[in-house]
Design a protein around this motif. Structure first.
Motif, PDB file in Angstrom:
ATOM      1  N   PHE A 223      -0.547   9.025  -3.613  1.00  0.00           N
ATOM      2  CA  PHE A 223      -1.629   9.931  -3.253  1.00  0.00           C
ATOM      3  C   PHE A 223      -2.007  10.751  -4.482  1.00  0.00           C
ATOM      4  O   PHE A 223      -1.127  11.218  -5.208  1.00  0.00           O
ATOM      5  CB  PHE A 223      -1.193  10.890  -2.143  1.00  0.00           C
ATOM      6  CG  PHE A 223      -0.794  10.224  -0.860  1.00  0.00           C
ATOM      7  CD1 PHE A 223      -1.688  10.111   0.195  1.00  0.00           C
ATOM      8  CD2 PHE A 223       0.487   9.711  -0.696  1.00  0.00           C
ATOM      9  CE1 PHE A 223      -1.317   9.499   1.389  1.00  0.00           C
ATOM     10  CE2 PHE A 223       0.869   9.098   0.490  1.00  0.00           C
ATOM     11  CZ  PHE A 223      -0.040   8.990   1.528  1.00  0.00           C
ATOM     12  N   VAL A 240      -4.149   6.189  -2.318  1.00  0.00           N
ATOM     13  CA  VAL A 240      -4.917   7.024  -1.394  1.00  0.00           C
ATOM     14  C   VAL A 240      -5.398   8.268  -2.128  1.00  0.00           C
ATOM     15  O   VAL A 240      -4.595   9.011  -2.704  1.00  0.00           O
ATOM     16  CB  VAL A 240      -4.066   7.441  -0.178  1.00  0.00           C
ATOM     17  CG1 VAL A 240      -4.900   8.268   0.800  1.00  0.00           C
ATOM     18  CG2 VAL A 240      -3.476   6.220   0.525  1.00  0.00           C
ATOM     19  N   HIS A 255      -8.001   3.857  -0.171  1.00  0.00           N
ATOM     20  CA  HIS A 255      -8.501   4.678   0.934  1.00  0.00           C
ATOM     21  C   HIS A 255      -8.807   6.078   0.430  1.00  0.00           C
ATOM     22  O   HIS A 255      -8.130   6.593  -0.472  1.00  0.00           O
ATOM     23  CB  HIS A 255      -7.473   4.779   2.063  1.00  0.00           C
ATOM     24  CG  HIS A 255      -7.131   3.466   2.694  1.00  0.00           C
ATOM     25  ND1 HIS A 255      -8.043   2.698   3.385  1.00  0.00           N
ATOM     26  CD2 HIS A 255      -5.965   2.796   2.742  1.00  0.00           C
ATOM     27  CE1 HIS A 255      -7.447   1.597   3.824  1.00  0.00           C
ATOM     28  NE2 HIS A 255      -6.186   1.638   3.439  1.00  0.00           N
ATOM     29  N   ILE A 257      -9.109   9.874   2.102  1.00  0.00           N
ATOM     30  CA  ILE A 257      -8.837  10.614   3.328  1.00  0.00           C
ATOM     31  C   ILE A 257      -9.465  12.007   3.224  1.00  0.00           C
ATOM     32  O   ILE A 257     -10.262  12.258   2.335  1.00  0.00           O
ATOM     33  CB  ILE A 257      -7.322  10.692   3.592  1.00  0.00           C
ATOM     34  CG1 ILE A 257      -6.593  11.341   2.407  1.00  0.00           C
ATOM     35  CG2 ILE A 257      -6.770   9.288   3.855  1.00  0.00           C
ATOM     36  CD1 ILE A 257      -5.090  11.516   2.640  1.00  0.00           C
ATOM     37  N   SER A 264      -4.221  16.624   4.984  1.00  0.00           N
ATOM     38  CA  SER A 264      -4.594  15.213   5.094  1.00  0.00           C
ATOM     39  C   SER A 264      -3.488  14.263   4.645  1.00  0.00           C
ATOM     40  O   SER A 264      -3.286  13.209   5.262  1.00  0.00           O
ATOM     41  CB  SER A 264      -5.866  14.946   4.280  1.00  0.00           C
ATOM     42  OG  SER A 264      -6.935  15.717   4.762  1.00  0.00           O
ATOM     43  N   VAL A 265      -2.766  14.616   3.575  1.00  0.00           N
ATOM     44  CA  VAL A 265      -1.698  13.740   3.098  1.00  0.00           C
ATOM     45  C   VAL A 265      -0.576  13.661   4.121  1.00  0.00           C
ATOM     46  O   VAL A 265      -0.115  12.565   4.481  1.00  0.00           O
ATOM     47  CB  VAL A 265      -1.160  14.226   1.738  1.00  0.00           C
ATOM     48  CG1 VAL A 265       0.106  13.459   1.348  1.00  0.00           C
ATOM     49  CG2 VAL A 265      -2.229  14.068   0.664  1.00  0.00           C
ATOM     50  N   ARG A 267      -0.668  14.329   7.310  1.00  0.00           N
ATOM     51  CA  ARG A 267      -1.128  13.676   8.536  1.00  0.00           C
ATOM     52  C   ARG A 267      -1.219  12.165   8.347  1.00  0.00           C
ATOM     53  O   ARG A 267      -0.860  11.390   9.247  1.00  0.00           O
ATOM     54  CB  ARG A 267      -2.475  14.243   8.970  1.00  0.00           C
ATOM     55  CG  ARG A 267      -2.385  15.660   9.506  1.00  0.00           C
ATOM     56  CD  ARG A 267      -3.647  16.109  10.236  1.00  0.00           C
ATOM     57  NE  ARG A 267      -4.783  16.235   9.343  1.00  0.00           N
ATOM     58  CZ  ARG A 267      -5.853  15.435   9.368  1.00  0.00           C
ATOM     59  NH1 ARG A 267      -5.921  14.434  10.225  1.00  0.00           N
ATOM     60  NH2 ARG A 267      -6.849  15.636   8.534  1.00  0.00           N
ATOM     61  N   TYR A 268      -1.692  11.734   7.189  1.00  0.00           N
ATOM     62  CA  TYR A 268      -1.788  10.295   6.927  1.00  0.00           C
ATOM     63  C   TYR A 268      -0.391   9.662   6.956  1.00  0.00           C
ATOM     64  O   TYR A 268      -0.201   8.594   7.562  1.00  0.00           O
ATOM     65  CB  TYR A 268      -2.441  10.056   5.568  1.00  0.00           C
ATOM     66  CG  TYR A 268      -2.672   8.593   5.250  1.00  0.00           C
ATOM     67  CD1 TYR A 268      -3.883   7.982   5.537  1.00  0.00           C
ATOM     68  CD2 TYR A 268      -1.656   7.819   4.675  1.00  0.00           C
ATOM     69  CE1 TYR A 268      -4.082   6.632   5.257  1.00  0.00           C
ATOM     70  CE2 TYR A 268      -1.857   6.480   4.391  1.00  0.00           C
ATOM     71  CZ  TYR A 268      -3.065   5.886   4.683  1.00  0.00           C
ATOM     72  OH  TYR A 268      -3.256   4.551   4.416  1.00  0.00           O
ATOM     73  N   GLU A 271       0.935   9.489  10.507  1.00  0.00           N
ATOM     74  CA  GLU A 271       0.223   8.575  11.391  1.00  0.00           C
ATOM     75  C   GLU A 271       0.323   7.110  10.986  1.00  0.00           C
ATOM     76  O   GLU A 271       0.256   6.222  11.838  1.00  0.00           O
ATOM     77  CB  GLU A 271      -1.260   8.986  11.454  1.00  0.00           C
ATOM     78  CG  GLU A 271      -1.475  10.341  12.112  1.00  0.00           C
ATOM     79  CD  GLU A 271      -2.905  10.836  11.929  1.00  0.00           C
ATOM     80  OE1 GLU A 271      -3.740  10.062  11.366  1.00  0.00           O
ATOM     81  OE2 GLU A 271      -3.190  11.986  12.322  1.00  0.00           O
ATOM     82  N   HIS A 272       0.486   6.848   9.688  1.00  0.00           N
ATOM     83  CA  HIS A 272       0.362   5.469   9.212  1.00  0.00           C
ATOM     84  C   HIS A 272       1.643   4.861   8.634  1.00  0.00           C
ATOM     85  O   HIS A 272       1.726   3.636   8.513  1.00  0.00           O
ATOM     86  CB  HIS A 272      -0.728   5.377   8.153  1.00  0.00           C
ATOM     87  CG  HIS A 272      -2.101   5.716   8.663  1.00  0.00           C
ATOM     88  ND1 HIS A 272      -2.852   4.838   9.402  1.00  0.00           N
ATOM     89  CD2 HIS A 272      -2.828   6.853   8.562  1.00  0.00           C
ATOM     90  CE1 HIS A 272      -4.000   5.401   9.737  1.00  0.00           C
ATOM     91  NE2 HIS A 272      -4.017   6.632   9.236  1.00  0.00           N
TER      92      HIS A 272
END
Length: 275
Positions: A223, A240, A255, A257, A264-265, A267-268, A271-272
């Protein structure tokens, strides 16, 4: 996973939100391998991540150090070649831009600084004094300390002045230094210019850690938001960028985000990422 810190994981107020900390610790407790790759030193990095249960070493000074997160002990050190450090210091000083000298003498880290040439440098130094940074060492002439292992030469100045030096440094020290020129996210309009060993890159440090963990680069998720993160993107299986990243970083990411102010980091990852 390897994450940049400023402008990526941290919010614009230079803090790690309680939500991001909670989400990251949940993922870490499930066995995820996560760490930070930053232009910062461990001395300024660690206080920004209270309560974050990182088990891997962290990458600091853009790859000049790989260090234990808890103790700050350097496991890998990449310093400038002594003759290169001396010539680069002289080049910058001749431009009336006397750099700060960050060094390691085998036992302790130091940052040697002279009289601040501008408000940007003064603000940075005052911030380190207030934080009780043990590295800070006043020096009439920082160049007198080039006999130590120099890991970084740093100049804080206006963008136009620093960017005018970039092509000249690139031509004169081609292959001898790793150079970064970037905005200070917390002190506009000031910019930073840093010179490191050519071996001091986030990608090289990450490759070292991947070998230690017996992982392939294809498993790496990186990231970032600034040009010093691009070397991570080049070796990552998945790259990302956050929405507030510079255009070059977003263009080279798999990607894009949300912004660094929206967790955002974290949460990504929550979630992923599948452990």
């Amino acid at each position: 996973m390897f994450r940049d810190l400023d402008g990526t994981l941290l919010g614009s107020d230079c803090t790690l939100s309680s939500r991001s900390r909670r989400l990251l610790n949940q993922t870490l407790d499930q066995g995820a391998l996560i760490t930070v790759a930053s232009a910062r030193s461990i001395h300024s990095l660690k206080p920004l991540l209270p309560g974050l249960r990182l088990r891997l070493p962290v990458i600091e000074f853009n790859g000049a150090f790989i260090s234990d997160f808890e103790t700050g002990r350097h496991e890998v050190v990449h310093g400038l070649e002594p003759s290169v450090a001396e010539k680069a210091f002289e080049f910058l000083a001749a431009e009336t831009v006397v750099p700060m000298v960050s060094s390691y003498d085998g036992e302790r880290d130091s940052v040697y600084y002279g009289d601040p040439p501008n408000d940007g440098t003064s603000t940075y130094l005052n911030g380190r004094f207030e934080a009780g940074d043990p590295r800070m060492q006043p020096a009439g002439d920082p160049g007198r300390h080039l006999d130590e292992q120099v890991v970084c030469l740093t100049v804080i100045d206006h963008r136009e002045r620093l960017e005018s030096l970039v092509p000249r440094i690139r031509e004169r020290f081609r292959g001898q230094v790793q150079m970064h020129c970037f905005p200070d996210l917390y002190q506009p309009p000031w910019w930073w210019l840093t010179l490191h060993s050519p071996r001091a890159t986030k990608a090289a440090a990450i490759s070292d850690l991947l070998k230690r963990c017996s992982l392939e680069a294809a498993a790496l998720v990186a990231f970032g938001d600034q040009s010093n993160d691009l070397s991570m993107f080049e070796i990552a299986g998945l790259s990302v960028a956050v929405e507030n990243a510079i255009d070059e970083v977003k263009a080279r990411a798999h990607h894009v985000i949300g912004s660094n102010d929206d967790d955002s980091v974290a949460r990504y990852i929550a979630e992923h990422v599948r452990i």
